[in-house]
Design a protein around this motif. Structure first.
Motif, short mmCIF file in Angstrom:
data_model
loop_
_atom_site.label_atom_id
_atom_site.label_comp_id
_atom_site.label_asym_id
_atom_site.label_seq_id
_atom_site.Cartn_x
_atom_site.Cartn_y
_atom_site.Cartn_z
N ALA A 90 23.75 87.09 85.14
CA ALA A 90 23.95 85.32 85.11
C ALA A 90 22.52 84.68 84.14
O ALA A 90 22.71 84.27 83.18
CB ALA A 90 23.53 84.88 86.68
N SER A 91 21.50 86.10 84.64
CA SER A 91 20.09 86.01 83.68
C SER A 91 20.30 86.00 82.19
O SER A 91 19.70 84.95 81.37
CB SER A 91 19.30 86.82 84.50
OG SER A 91 19.29 88.02 84.58
N VAL A 92 21.06 86.80 82.16
CA VAL A 92 21.35 87.02 80.48
C VAL A 92 21.61 86.01 79.60
O VAL A 92 22.06 85.52 79.14
CB VAL A 92 22.34 88.09 80.30
CG1 VAL A 92 22.19 88.43 78.92
CG2 VAL A 92 21.10 89.77 80.33
N ARG A 93 22.91 85.96 80.63
CA ARG A 93 23.92 83.86 80.17
C ARG A 93 22.80 83.39 80.05
O ARG A 93 22.62 82.28 79.64
CB ARG A 93 24.86 84.35 81.10
CG ARG A 93 25.82 85.30 80.72
CD ARG A 93 27.43 84.63 81.21
NE ARG A 93 28.01 85.85 81.14
CZ ARG A 93 28.94 85.82 80.81
NH1 ARG A 93 29.37 85.38 80.46
NH2 ARG A 93 30.09 87.03 80.65
N ALA A 94 22.14 82.57 81.26
CA ALA A 94 21.21 81.36 81.12
C ALA A 94 20.37 81.77 80.00
O ALA A 94 19.98 80.54 79.73
CB ALA A 94 20.02 81.67 82.25
N ALA A 95 19.66 82.28 80.02
CA ALA A 95 18.28 83.73 78.87
C ALA A 95 19.35 82.29 77.16
O ALA A 95 18.61 82.18 76.32
CB ALA A 95 18.25 84.91 78.78
N LEU A 96 20.14 83.21 76.97
CA LEU A 96 20.72 82.42 75.92
C LEU A 96 21.03 81.30 75.47
O LEU A 96 21.43 80.88 74.16
CB LEU A 96 22.65 83.76 75.82
CG LEU A 96 22.47 85.82 74.74
CD1 LEU A 96 23.40 85.92 75.70
CD2 LEU A 96 21.52 85.66 73.87
N LYS A 97 21.78 80.45 76.58
CA LYS A 97 22.12 79.40 76.57
C LYS A 97 21.33 78.44 76.67
O LYS A 97 21.21 77.52 75.79
CB LYS A 97 22.84 79.35 77.87
CG LYS A 97 24.39 79.45 78.29
CD LYS A 97 24.46 79.08 79.74
CE LYS A 97 26.23 79.62 79.61
NZ LYS A 97 26.52 79.09 81.21
N ARG A 98 19.93 79.13 76.96
CA ARG A 98 19.26 78.49 76.32
C ARG A 98 18.16 78.58 74.69
O ARG A 98 17.22 78.00 74.24
CB ARG A 98 17.55 78.66 77.19
CG ARG A 98 16.92 78.39 78.58
CD ARG A 98 16.13 78.48 79.04
NE ARG A 98 15.30 78.10 78.34
CZ ARG A 98 13.18 78.81 78.81
NH1 ARG A 98 13.79 79.83 79.80
NH2 ARG A 98 11.93 78.14 77.93
N ALA A 118 27.41 88.02 73.15
CA ALA A 118 27.49 88.21 72.06
C ALA A 118 28.14 87.23 71.32
O ALA A 118 27.33 86.15 70.02
CB ALA A 118 28.09 89.75 70.95
N ALA A 119 29.36 86.20 71.59
CA ALA A 119 30.13 84.88 71.20
C ALA A 119 28.54 83.64 71.06
O ALA A 119 27.87 83.13 70.49
CB ALA A 119 31.36 84.97 71.22
N LEU A 120 28.25 84.29 71.83
CA LEU A 120 27.10 83.15 73.00
C LEU A 120 25.72 83.49 72.12
O LEU A 120 25.27 81.95 71.52
CB LEU A 120 27.01 83.40 74.43
CG LEU A 120 25.54 82.46 74.98
CD1 LEU A 120 26.44 81.24 75.00
CD2 LEU A 120 25.54 82.69 76.80
N ALA A 121 25.16 84.00 71.75
CA ALA A 121 23.86 84.45 71.53
C ALA A 121 24.80 84.04 69.97
O ALA A 121 23.74 83.25 69.09
CB ALA A 121 23.69 85.80 70.94
#
Length: 439
Positions: A90-98, A118-121
Motif C-alpha cells: 500500500a505504501s509503495v503504491r501511494a508513493a508512486l502515485k505521488r 513498474a508500470a505505475l512508476a
C-alpha cells in the motif's frame, strides 16, 4: 549545487538503522559524489522508543508507512518493512502515485506485484530501484538492467540464500546434522525463528523470478518455479557428494530453451573444483551467461545490515545523480508493457545427470533389480556403488548410490517409484540433480 534529496524511510530494523547511520556518518562524502546532499527527513517504525544506536531527533516521525508515503515532504520513499502485501504494498503504491521515487529491498513484494509497480512508476515518471532485493550487496540487478545491455543472456544461476548456504557449509565442514546446523544458524541470527521461507526455497524462488524477468524480458512468474528446499539433505548425502567430488548447494537456475524459460530451485551437486562450490557460509554468488561477455560470476555478502544498506544507498545515490527530464532506465529492464508473457519450458533432459541414494534390505538380486528398472526407463548409469555402515555384519541394510548420465526427471521418478514397489527399499530415496561445468 542542487537541492538536497529528501528521504523517507519506512522500517528501522537492522537494514534501516544501518542505512540511517551510513547516510549520517558519510553525509559530506555523499554530497560530493552525488552532487547534492542526501538528507533523511521522515521515518516510521513500529516502536518509536527502541534504542537503535542512531540519532533520529531531527527527523519527523509518521504513524504509518502509508501516511509517510502519502504526506511526507520527501523525494524518495524507502521501503524496508518486507511482506508481499499489507503496508509495504500500500505504501509503495501511494508513493508512486505521488510521483515519488521508490527504493525497496522487498523481493516478496516485487515477485508478487513487480510488473504492476513498474508500470505505475513509468506512468508517473518515477524510478523504482531494488538492488538490495536480490543477493544483498552484489550489484546483479544493475548488471542485468544496465551493464549487459546488448548481450543475449542464456542462463542465470547461483546461490541466493545465505541461510541455506551456511547450513550446507557447516554440515560439510563439521559433520553435523541438518537440525544441529539450523539451530546454530538461528542462534547466530542467520535464520529466523520460523526458517521455513528460507530452507524450503521460497526466498530463493522470489529472487530468481526477479532475475528471470531482467534476463529474459518476461513478466515475473514466481509461481512457475520448480521448488525444492534443503530440509531432506542428510549428512550421508553430504559425505557421498564429497566422495564423488561434489559439494551440495541450493541453487536457483533460470535458462532460456527452445520451448520457453525454465526456472528451478533445488539442492544441486556441483564439482568441488568449480568456483561456485567454493562459496561458503552466508555468502551469495550469481552467475550470468551471455553471448558477448560469456560467463560473469559475482560473489559477495548476501545479507546483513551493512551489505543490504549499501545496496539501498547505491539506489538512492543513482536517484540523486539523475536529473529531471532525463531518460529513465525501465525498472525491469524494458518497459512493463513490453514484457512478454511467461512461457514455461517443456520438460527436457537434465544434462548433468542425477545422484540417487537409497537404503535397501540386504537381499540377493537387489542390485540387478535396481539396474533393471533404470534400464527400463532408458536411464544410463555412470556409476553404481554399494555401502554398509560396517564390514562385519553382512545382513545389515545397504546404501546404494547411483549417478546417472543425462536423462529426464520424469524417467528418474518413474524408476524410483517402481523400485519402491519392490518392497526392499527402506525409507525415502534421495534424488539430487548434478550440475557440471559447460564446455
Amino acid at each position: 549545487m542542487a537541492d538536497a534529496l529528501k528521504i523517507g524511510i519506512a522500517g528501522l530494523g537492522t537494514v534501516g538503522a544501518s542505512l540511517v547511520r551510513i547516510i549520517q556518518e558519510r553525509a559530506e562524502n555523499l554530497t560530493v559524489t552525488c552532487g547534492r546532499p542526501i538528507v533523511i527527513t521522515a521515518v516510521t517504525a513500529r516502536d518509536r522508543t527502541r534504542d537503535r544506536g542512531i540519532d533520529l531527533s531531527a527527523i519527523k516521525w509518521f504513524n504509518s508507512a502509508e501516511e509517510l508515503a502519502a504526506k511526507a515532504d520527501i523525494d524518495v520513499f524507502v521501503e524496508l518493512m518486507g511482506g508481499a502485501n499489507g503496508p509495504a504494498d500500500a505504501s509503495v503504491r501511494a508513493a508512486l502515485k505521488r510521483g515519488l521515487h521508490v527504493v525497496t529491498a522487498n523481493k516478496a513484494l516485487l515477485a508478487s506485484h513487480g510488473v504492476e509497480l513498474a508500470a505505475l512508476a513509468e506512468e508517473k515518471g518515477a524510478l523504482l530501484n531494488f538492488e538490495a532485493a536480490v543477493a544483498g550487496g552484489i550489484p546483479v540487478i544493475k548488471a542485468l538492467r544496465e551493464s549487459l545491455t546488448g548481450n543475449t543472456v542464456s542462463r542465470v544461476y547461483g546461490i541466493m540464500n545465505g541461510t541455506c548456504n551456511y547450513i550446507l557449509t557447516k554440515m560439510e565442514k563439521e559433520g553435523l546434522s541438518f537440525d544441529a546446523c539450523l539451530k546454530e544458524a538461528q542462534r547466530l541470527g542467520y535464520a529466523e525463528a520460523d526458517p521455513a521461507f528460507d530452507i524450503e526455497g521460497n526466498d530463493t524462488a522470489h529472487k530468481l523470478a526477479i532475475l528471470t524477468t531482467l534476463a529474459f524480458g518476461n513478466r515475473i512468474s514466481a509461481d512457475d518455479i520448480y521448488l525444492e528446499g534443503i530440509t531432506n539433505i542428510s549428512i550421508e548425502d553430504i559425505r557421498a557428494a564429497a566422495d564423488l567430488g561434489y559439494r551440495i548447494k541450493l541453487l536457483g537456475v533460470a535458462q532460456r530453451t527452445e520451448t520457453g524459460i525454465e526456472q528451478r530451485v533445488h539442492p544441486t551437486m556441483v564439482p568441488v573444483e568449480s568456483v561456485i562450490a567454493q562459496v561458503d557460509g552466508v555468502t551469495n554468488a550469481v552467475a550470468i551467461e551471455s553471448d558477448i561477455l560469456g560467463e560473469l560470476l559475482m560473489v559477495g555478502p548476501g545479507a546483513g545490515g551493512n551489505a543490504t544498506a549499501s545496496a539501498v544507498l547505491g539506489d538512492i545515490a543513482d536517484i540523486a545523480k539523475s536529473r529531471p527530464g532525463a531518460q529513465r532506465v525501465p525498472s525491469l529492464g524494458r518497459p512493463a508493457i513490453k514484457l512478454e508473457p511467461y512461457k514455461r519450458a517443456q520438460m527436457r533432459k537434465h544434462e548433468g545427470g542425477y545422484f540417487i541414494r537409497m537404503t535397501v534390505e540386504d537381499r540377493a538380486g537387489v542390485f540387478a533389480h535396481i539396474a533393471g528398472h533404470m534400464a527400463e526407463n532408458n536411464i544410463s548409469l555412470e556409476s553404481i556403488v554399494q555401502r554398509s555402515a560396517t564390514h562385519l555384519d553382512t545382513t545389515e541394510p545397504k546404501t546404494i548410490i547411483l549417478v546417472t548420465h543425462a536423462t529426464m526427471e520424469a524417467s528418474i521418478r518413474k524408476a524410483v517409484e517402481a523400485i519402491k514397489g519392490e518392497g526392499y527399499l527402506l525409507g525415502e530415496p534421495q534424488v539430487i540433480r548434478i550440475e557440471r561445468p559447460r564446455p
